[in-house]
Design a protein around this motif. Structure first.
Motif, mmCIF file in Angstrom:
data_model
loop_
_atom_site.group_PDB
_atom_site.id
_atom_site.type_symbol
_atom_site.label_atom_id
_atom_site.label_comp_id
_atom_site.label_asym_id
_atom_site.label_seq_id
_atom_site.Cartn_x
_atom_site.Cartn_y
_atom_site.Cartn_z
ATOM 1 N N ALA A 12 31.918 46.876 36.810
ATOM 2 C CA ALA A 12 32.527 46.229 35.650
ATOM 3 C C ALA A 12 33.847 46.913 35.291
ATOM 4 C CB ALA A 12 31.572 46.259 34.463
ATOM 5 N N TYR A 13 33.890 48.232 35.387
ATOM 6 C CA TYR A 13 35.114 48.973 35.098
ATOM 7 C C TYR A 13 36.225 48.571 36.066
ATOM 8 C CZ TYR A 13 38.463 52.791 34.885
ATOM 9 O OH TYR A 13 39.615 53.511 34.787
ATOM 10 N N LYS A 14 35.879 48.495 37.357
ATOM 11 C CA LYS A 14 36.871 48.093 38.355
ATOM 12 C C LYS A 14 37.354 46.660 38.105
ATOM 13 C CE LYS A 14 35.316 51.115 42.069
ATOM 14 N NZ LYS A 14 34.714 51.187 43.410
ATOM 15 N N GLN A 15 36.431 45.805 37.710
ATOM 16 C CA GLN A 15 36.775 44.413 37.428
ATOM 17 C C GLN A 15 37.709 44.335 36.212
ATOM 18 O OE1 GLN A 15 33.329 41.967 36.814
ATOM 19 N NE2 GLN A 15 34.486 40.069 36.779
ATOM 20 N N ILE A 16 37.446 45.125 35.193
ATOM 21 C CA ILE A 16 38.316 45.162 34.003
ATOM 22 C C ILE A 16 39.712 45.637 34.386
ATOM 23 C CG2 ILE A 16 38.730 46.397 31.828
ATOM 24 C CD1 ILE A 16 35.679 46.283 31.364
ATOM 25 N N ARG A 41 43.100 43.383 34.136
ATOM 26 C CA ARG A 41 44.237 43.801 33.300
ATOM 27 C C ARG A 41 45.515 43.882 34.119
ATOM 28 N NH1 ARG A 41 43.025 48.781 29.694
ATOM 29 N NH2 ARG A 41 44.837 47.992 28.587
ATOM 30 N N ASP A 42 45.404 44.389 35.350
ATOM 31 C CA ASP A 42 46.588 44.470 36.217
ATOM 32 C C ASP A 42 47.122 43.082 36.555
ATOM 33 O OD1 ASP A 42 46.417 47.224 36.210
ATOM 34 O OD2 ASP A 42 45.443 47.361 38.177
ATOM 35 N N ASP A 43 46.210 42.114 36.746
ATOM 36 C CA ASP A 43 46.602 40.746 37.094
ATOM 37 C C ASP A 43 46.913 39.886 35.870
ATOM 38 O OD1 ASP A 43 46.142 41.462 39.705
ATOM 39 O OD2 ASP A 43 44.192 40.477 39.859
ATOM 40 N N HIS A 44 46.711 40.435 34.681
ATOM 41 C CA HIS A 44 46.891 39.697 33.424
ATOM 42 C C HIS A 44 46.048 38.419 33.405
ATOM 43 C CE1 HIS A 44 50.068 42.458 32.385
ATOM 44 N NE2 HIS A 44 50.666 42.211 33.539
ATOM 45 N N ASP A 45 44.816 38.559 33.877
ATOM 46 C CA ASP A 45 43.890 37.421 33.956
ATOM 47 C C ASP A 45 42.897 37.537 32.795
ATOM 48 O OD1 ASP A 45 42.065 35.443 34.578
ATOM 49 O OD2 ASP A 45 42.050 35.916 36.724
ATOM 50 N N THR A 46 43.132 36.800 31.729
ATOM 51 C CA THR A 46 42.327 36.899 30.516
ATOM 52 C C THR A 46 40.883 36.463 30.740
ATOM 53 O OG1 THR A 46 44.311 36.443 29.228
ATOM 54 C CG2 THR A 46 42.217 36.247 28.087
ATOM 55 N N LEU A 47 40.698 35.396 31.504
ATOM 56 C CA LEU A 47 39.350 34.900 31.733
ATOM 57 C C LEU A 47 38.510 35.899 32.513
ATOM 58 C CD1 LEU A 47 37.563 32.514 31.136
ATOM 59 C CD2 LEU A 47 38.340 31.457 33.269
ATOM 60 N N ARG A 48 39.081 36.509 33.531
ATOM 61 C CA ARG A 48 38.345 37.539 34.289
ATOM 62 C C ARG A 48 38.099 38.771 33.427
ATOM 63 N NH1 ARG A 48 37.715 36.841 39.902
ATOM 64 N NH2 ARG A 48 39.004 35.157 40.699
#
Length: 80
Positions: free
Chosen positions: A32-36, A40-47
């Protein structure tokens, strides 16, 4: 066969089984930390929302497992 099934169900409620479940949840927290971080790096709000909800579920699961572990400890006279 039912004896093996009952042993497997009993393992889940044992101290060792709870530790294994907690370790598995800890790996889930890492995921989950890696996914967050990636969201954040991709600026993907839904993810990011998905990752935060996943992280909250992992934290809740760890809290439940910790409570179960404490209950097992309460039954043990030596642990107090």
């Amino acid at each position: 066969m039912s004896n093996a099934l009952s042993k497997a169900k009993g393992f889940k409620k044992s101290r060792t089984g709870l530790y294994v479940s907690m370790a598995t949840s800890a790996f889930g927290a890492l995921g989950a930390y890696k996914q967050i971080k990636k969201a954040r790096d991709d600026h993907d709000t839904l993810r990011l929302i998905d990752a935060v909800v996943t992280g909250a579920a992992v934290v809740t699961n760890l809290a439940i497992l910790y409570r179960e572990l404490k209950r097992l400890g309460d039954d043990d006279v030596l642990l107090g």
